[in-house]
Write a protein that holds these residues in place. Structure first.
Motif, mmCIF file in Angstrom:
data_model
loop_
_atom_site.group_PDB
_atom_site.id
_atom_site.type_symbol
_atom_site.label_atom_id
_atom_site.label_comp_id
_atom_site.label_asym_id
_atom_site.label_seq_id
_atom_site.Cartn_x
_atom_site.Cartn_y
_atom_site.Cartn_z
ATOM 1 N N ILE A 339 -0.829 4.457 2.999
ATOM 2 C CA ILE A 339 -0.789 3.398 2.207
ATOM 3 C C ILE A 339 -1.349 3.301 0.868
ATOM 4 O O ILE A 339 -2.751 3.022 1.684
ATOM 5 C CB ILE A 339 -0.674 1.608 3.617
ATOM 6 N N VAL A 340 -1.409 2.968 0.341
ATOM 7 C CA VAL A 340 -1.782 2.949 -1.045
ATOM 8 C C VAL A 340 -2.433 1.548 -1.278
ATOM 9 O O VAL A 340 -1.179 1.294 -1.833
ATOM 10 C CB VAL A 340 -1.824 4.184 -1.945
ATOM 11 N N VAL A 372 7.705 6.621 -0.819
ATOM 12 C CA VAL A 372 8.856 6.109 -0.712
ATOM 13 C C VAL A 372 9.067 5.006 -1.382
ATOM 14 O O VAL A 372 9.848 4.639 -2.191
ATOM 15 C CB VAL A 372 8.077 5.646 0.925
ATOM 16 N N GLY A 373 7.576 4.784 -1.917
ATOM 17 C CA GLY A 373 7.845 3.124 -2.829
ATOM 18 C C GLY A 373 7.389 2.419 -2.824
ATOM 19 O O GLY A 373 6.557 2.086 -1.668
ATOM 20 N N TRP A 374 6.888 1.118 -3.126
ATOM 21 C CA TRP A 374 6.136 -0.152 -3.262
ATOM 22 C C TRP A 374 6.821 -0.889 -2.277
ATOM 23 O O TRP A 374 8.546 -1.272 -2.509
ATOM 24 C CB TRP A 374 6.421 -0.711 -4.344
ATOM 25 N N THR A 375 6.138 -1.587 -2.117
ATOM 26 C CA THR A 375 6.762 -2.495 -0.367
ATOM 27 C C THR A 375 6.652 -3.475 -1.015
ATOM 28 O O THR A 375 6.073 -3.608 -2.096
ATOM 29 C CB THR A 375 5.555 -2.011 0.446
ATOM 30 N N GLU A 381 4.095 2.963 -0.201
ATOM 31 C CA GLU A 381 3.980 4.073 0.917
ATOM 32 C C GLU A 381 4.850 5.495 0.690
ATOM 33 O O GLU A 381 5.293 5.877 -0.370
ATOM 34 C CB GLU A 381 5.193 2.992 1.510
ATOM 35 N N MET A 382 3.667 5.835 0.807
ATOM 36 C CA MET A 382 4.466 7.866 1.275
ATOM 37 C C MET A 382 3.831 8.368 2.776
ATOM 38 O O MET A 382 3.358 8.153 3.683
ATOM 39 C CB MET A 382 3.401 8.137 0.170
#
Length: 387
Positions: A339-340, A372-375, A381-382
């Motif tokens: 998680i970034v 995965v993309g933006w939460t 998320e990746m």
């Protein structure tokens, strides 16, 4: 330009991969180090847990290995039942089975294992029971993907499966067929050993560091391989002579007084890149916090003040971080969910630019990385799998 730097000492062998003089991958091996991930065992089920849909398997290590139901079901999705059965229908205490380690023991946890066997070669990954063909996403030319797929279809026996590795681009039909045949013979030897083994027993151990580097790292885009040990230097030349004779000329022996890692700046980069707080060239910084299953990376402006426009300032930092984070994930070999927490941006165009930067940067990674993309909370998320 890529360079592979291999520093050999009596108690430790270290390998560093540089891209444009920047450290991107690092691996080590101790003399008595036993590679677990990738190794294949004859195991015995010692406990079945219906509530967890899992079983514990004795493979001869200090802690029993963990086998989840998905790793017992057929690897081909089309052959899996629509509704998962109970683990008790597939496993029972005392049952013996062949398993492969997918995740090394860590802390209080034992190894993670699967019955889906895969054996990596130079150009392909051989899956004796998979019955499907997959091609690396990094092979993006349609004509080359089609050529490799047709080659695989014409080479596989019923029930076999392969993953075509990125390095197979441009390789001849003979080279790929030879790789497949070598892996078939290795698999046959493993099966023969299993027939005589008494669980728990190790049937196959993945390659040591040097042959793994020759198999997985050294390719057309690695221009130099430096070693500081004369014996290992000769061993590497012999490995490459068998694999690709033209690559042998890129191997060089280093015998200067300055330590090899110091000469190429590896020591300094290692000291800086494994800290919790990582400074970016602009003055911003990253904070890495890790648990067993999750890594959180926090992006901060730090000393960077940028322009008078706040949105542009944070976007500059975020884009710099998006280019640097994939390199650090490779270098630190961070796996699992990542998680970034980028600095908040109000512009969708700026968010898209950051996403593009990180998407481009992860393409250099040999490990499968999925963005995965933006939460909903604005976090990126990746996931990243092991090499």
């Amino acid at each position: 330009m890529k360079q592979l730097i291999i520093h050999c000492a009596p108690d430790l062998t270290q390998a560093a991969l540089l891209e444009e003089s920047r450290l991107v991958e690092y691996d080590t091996q101790y003399p008595l180090d036993s590679q677990r991930a990738g190794s294949i065992y004859m195991g015995r089920i010692v406990n079945v847990l219906p509530g967890m849909q899992a079983a514990f398997v004795d493979i001869g290590l200090a802690k029993n290995a963990f086998l989840y139901i998905d790793d017992l079901l057929p690897v081909h999705l089309d052959k899996q039942p629509k509704i998962k059965p109970s683990i008790t229908e597939l496993a029972e205490v005392g049952q013996t089975l062949m398993v492969q380690v997918t995740k090394d023991p860590q802390g209080t946890k034992g190894a993670r294992v699967t019955t889906h066997i895969s054996i990596p070669g130079r150009w392909i990954v051989y899956m004796p029971g998979a019955d499907y063909i997959a091609i690396s996403r990094k092979i993006d030319l349609d004509a080359e993907r089609q050529r490799l797929k047709q080659l695989a279809e014409g080479s596989l026996l019923p029930g076999e499966g392969v993953i075509i590795r990125t390095g197979a681009i441009g390789q001849s039909e003979e080279a790929i067929r030879d790789d497949l045949q070598n892996l078939r013979e290795l698999w046959s030897a493993i099966v023969s050993k299993m027939e005589e083994a008494h669980a728990p027993a190790q049937l196959y151990q993945d390659l040591d560091l040097l042959p793994r580097l020759a198999r997985d790292v050294i390719s057309d885009d690695v221009h130099e391989v430096w070693l500081n040990d004369a014996k290992v230097y000769e061993e590497m030349k012999q490995l490459l002579r068998k694999q690709q004779p033209s690559w042998r000329g890129r191997v060089a022996y280093y015998d200067r007084k300055i330590p090899l890692f110091d000469q190429f700046g590896v020591t300094e980069e290692l000291n800086q890149s494994f800290r919790r707080k990582i400074w970016l060239p602009s003055g911003g910084y990253l904070i890495f916090d890790q648990t067993e299953a999750l890594t959180v990376i926090d992006v901060n402006t730090g000393r960077y003040t940028g322009s008078i426009d706040l949105e542009q300032t944070v976007t500059d930092i975020n884009r710099e971080a998006a280019c640097e984070i994939p390199r650090l994930l490779r270098l630190r070999n961070i796996r699992g969910i990542i998680i970034v927490d980028f600095i908040d941006m109000s512009s969708e165009l700026n968010r898209a630019a950051v996403m593009e930067n990180i998407t481009q940067a992860v393409r250099k990674d040999r490990s499968k990385t999925i963005i995965v993309g933006w939460t909903k909370l604005g976090l990126l998320e990746m996931t990243r799998k092991r090499k």
